[in-house]
Motif scaffolding. Sequence first.
Motif: not given
Length: 284
Positions: A66-68, A73-75, A18-20
């Motif tokens: 929207e996430i999909k 992001v899903m990965e 979750l961190i970039l």
Amino acid sequence: CDVPSIYRGSQPTDNGNLILSKEEMEDLICKEPLSQKFIRPFMMGRDFINREYRYCLWLENANPSEIKKCPSVMERIENVREFRLKSKKAATRKKAEVPFLFDENHACKTDYIAIPVVSSQNRRYIPMELLHKDVIAGNKLFMMPEGSLYYFGILTSNVHMAWTRVVCGRLKGDYRYSSDIVYNNFPWPSPNAEQKDRIEKTAKGIIEARELYKDCSYDELYDPVLMPLELRKAHIANDRAVMAAYGFSLKMSEEDCVAELMKLYQKILIAEKMKKVNKKSKKK
């Protein structure tokens, strides 16, 4: 004392998914522009000391459709789910049901003062900063909500630092700040309007002095040998303003300062006990 409570920032428990980094954030937005709305600035203790932002996927109240539309992001979300499911802690495994959220969400609803949990013992002052509410603090930072220049001035003063050095825990010698022992037991002053205004001005002076050296980390700015003269003078002015609010003499040693704070602490304890006694008497 009549001041806001402080608490630790949010804990991801995500194995880094979750961190970039800045590069990862830019690459993600380039590939999936829609993901930009899910990204917030993020800081742990080391990021804070280095004055460098990382970023995080902050998906609270995000639209699932929207996430999909963002495969990357899903990965990352799926990676978090798998990581949490492998945990030995039942509570962490339970959080695998919501892998798109931080394990602990303590996001501040207001601008706040950030205080690193661990700071070098070589620094006279623990670096603190007023941060915007959009910045997600990690669990290696404390947050004081409704942060103001006055609160900032008191916390970053030599009075609070002297108290901290005596009562805080240590991590290999370095200061380990805490809400329960250091902050909650610290006796705050009761300044008049003029004294409070003076502290706000000197606190602003510290922020302005730091802005002259935007490219420097706090490790560099608060190096006891390399601390810039403008910043040193700003802190000294703030120290004097805070000492005046307590009615302390500028000639007092750090030991004398702590001794007076301990006396104030005892007075607060006695006052609290008397309140409890009076409440019990009224009930009878």
